[in-house]
Design an enzyme around this catalytic site. Structure first.
Site, PDB file in Angstrom:
ATOM      1  CD1 TRP A   1      -2.201  -2.188   1.706  1.00 51.54           C
ATOM      2  CD2 TRP A   1      -2.979  -1.276  -0.056  1.00 51.54           C
ATOM      3  NE1 TRP A   1      -3.397  -2.961   1.120  1.00 51.54           N
ATOM      4  CE2 TRP A   1      -3.830  -2.284   0.081  1.00 51.54           C
ATOM      5  CE3 TRP A   1      -3.417  -0.298  -1.244  1.00 51.54           C
ATOM      6  CZ2 TRP A   1      -4.924  -2.860  -0.669  1.00 51.54           C
ATOM      7  CZ3 TRP A   1      -4.234  -0.776  -1.988  1.00 51.54           C
ATOM      8  CH2 TRP A   1      -5.163  -1.982  -1.766  1.00 51.54           C
TER       9      TRP A   1
ATOM     10  CG  ASP B   1      -3.546   3.675   4.100  1.00 48.75           C
ATOM     11  OD1 ASP B   1      -4.629   3.501   4.583  1.00 48.75           O
ATOM     12  OD2 ASP B   1      -3.185   3.258   3.039  1.00 48.75           O
TER      13      ASP B   1
ATOM     14  CE  LYS C   1      -8.906  -3.640   2.905  1.00 49.07           C
ATOM     15  NZ  LYS C   1      -7.979  -2.409   2.600  1.00 49.07           N
TER      16      LYS C   1
HETATM   17  C1  LIG Z   1      -7.661  -1.884   1.467  1.00 53.80           C
HETATM   18  C2  LIG Z   1      -6.653  -0.753   1.512  1.00 53.80           C
HETATM   19  C3  LIG Z   1      -6.450   0.326   0.660  1.00 53.80           C
HETATM   20  C4  LIG Z   1      -7.513   0.315  -0.481  1.00 53.80           C
HETATM   21  O1  LIG Z   1      -8.227   1.566  -0.499  1.00 53.80           O
HETATM   22  P1  LIG Z   1      -9.596   1.540  -1.458  1.00 53.80           P
HETATM   23  O2  LIG Z   1     -10.469   1.799  -0.485  1.00 53.80           O
HETATM   24  O3  LIG Z   1      -9.659   0.185  -2.277  1.00 53.80           O
HETATM   25  O4  LIG Z   1      -9.304   2.600  -2.345  1.00 53.80           O
HETATM   26  C5  LIG Z   1      -5.567   1.302   0.923  1.00 53.80           C
HETATM   27  N1  LIG Z   1      -4.689   1.254   1.918  1.00 53.80           N
HETATM   28  C6  LIG Z   1      -4.780   0.261   2.685  1.00 53.80           C
HETATM   29  C7  LIG Z   1      -3.685   0.100   3.772  1.00 53.80           C
HETATM   30  C8  LIG Z   1      -5.624  -0.843   2.566  1.00 53.80           C
HETATM   31  O5  LIG Z   1      -5.684  -1.713   3.549  1.00 53.80           O
END
Ligand SMILES: *Cc1c(COP(=O)(O)O)cnc(C)c1O
Length: 356
Positions: free
Chosen positions: A89, A163, A187
């Site tokens: 990511w 993030d 998530k």
């Molecule tokens: C799942 C995830 C994303 C993806 O985000 P989207 O909502 O699919 O754009 C970004 N960063 C992390 C750490 C993730 O686990």
């Protein structure tokens, strides 16, 4: 998985929310009913995560990957940004930011195959960087910062951007070390389509001219996340999840502190089972193993399909590892109870007994 109580409540209220004669999907987002839902969700999230008042809570759209562009559009000022690259990511975040600013790599664990965290003392932080980005839980690689770095102590005055998509609300956040946190809701909080941004007030108002108005944090904040239609259903279900999280208890702890204790116990159970067997392995450095996403391998890869088929039959779903890593991955998010992890461990022992 989602908390069953949340799904039950959303189902029960789907056709008629609190006697309003409307379901949440049918409401005007500017009406008083949705106004109540939004205000409660924001207040509950602030309480749950102990978000200080100098931070705005923004309910946006575009997902984690959308934020990979939206953050540099708002915060980079077109200057230098430092990235700590620790897995799939943050690799993506760094790549996307290059379109808007001088996106540098201050540290990376790519050489070891994204299996450990680079020691903050060795990060090459730039003078005058607009911000430093890291992914606090690398969902695919199973790596988690157990503590956020103190950038000031490392000699940098840049704000930290995290993030936290895949471990939001699984443990407390040290806001004193954070400038902005973003995450997709799908998530750990609710349905896909809602993106959460928690941002310090002083970071607003510096967007590049090319930043779309609907993605300008100043505009979104000034309009209480209602500059354009927000993802109403996502906010509603995430709001129910915040209520559920606030009500969770572990011993004397409640809310996110209770979740942190429960998640630590769940993760320990699974990692102990993996480490205690020569049939299973996890390659991540023990100091930074994720409590949420546990990748593991069978000693014999040719058994993977059998393992997954037997797991499915036992009601254990979605265990296939990400295609870039292979093997298995157990995502044991907030709503997964300890009993779910116990069932997985029991299945793993039985599979090992039959096939080792
Ligand atoms: C799942 C995830 C994303 C993806 O985000 P989207 O909502 O699919 O754009 C970004 N960063 C992390 C750490 C993730 O686990």
């Amino acid at each position: 998985m989602m908390p069953e109580a949340v799904l039950q409540q959303a189902a029960a209220e789907m056709l008629d929310w609190h006697g309003s004669g409307m379901g949440v999907m049918e409401m005007s987002h500017r009406g008083k009913e949705f106004g109540e839902i939004l205000a409660r969700a924001e207040g509950d999230l602030r309480r749950l995560l102990h978000v200080p008042e100098q931070f705005h809570i923004l309910f946006m759209q575009g997902g984690g990957l959308g934020e990979n562009a939206i953050v540099p559009l708002n915060l980079s000022r077109g200057g230098t940004v430092d990235f700590v690259v620790t897995g799939s990511w943050s690799v993506k975040s760094h790549k996307e930011a290059q379109r808007y600013c001088d996106a540098r790599i201050a540290a990376s664990n790519a050489e070891g195959g994204h299996l450990s965290l680079p020691d903050p003392a060795g990060w090459q932080l730039s003078d005058g960087a607009s911000y430093v980005h890291l992914c606090s839980n690398e969902t695919i690689n199973g790596i988690e910062f157990q503590e956020l770095p103190d950038l000031k102590a490392l000699g940098s005055s840049a704000p930290l951007v995290i993030d936290f998509s895949s471990h939001v609300a699984s443990r407390p956040v040290d806001w004193s070390r954070v400038g902005l946190a973003f995450g997709g809701a799908q998530k750990n909080l609710g349905p896909a389509g809602l993106t959460l941004v928690v941002v310090r007030d002083e970071l607003l108002g510096h967007a590049l001219d090319i930043c779309p108005s609907a993605f300008n944090y100043r505009t979104v904040a000034d309009n209480q996340s209602m500059y354009n239609t927000p993802p109403t259903w996502g906010i509603y279900v995430a709001g129910l999840t915040f209520q559920w999280l606030l009500a969770q208890k572990e011993g004397e702890l409640t809310g996110v502190e209770a979740m942190a204790r429960r998640n630590a116990a769940k993760a320990k159970l699974l990692y102990d089972a993996i480490d205690g067997s020569s049939f299973y392995s996890n390659r991540v450095d023990v100091g930074c193993r994720s409590r949420m996403n546990v990748p593991f391998f069978l000693a014999d890869d040719s058994r993977n399909a059998d393992f997954l088929e037997g797991a499915r039959a036992a009601g254990l779903l979605q265990l296939k590892g990400h295609k870039s890593v292979g093997g298995m991955r157990a995502s044991i998010y907030n709503a997964m109870p300890l009993e779910g992890v116990q069932a997985l461990v029991a299945y793993m022992r039985e599979f090992e007994r039959l096939h080792a």
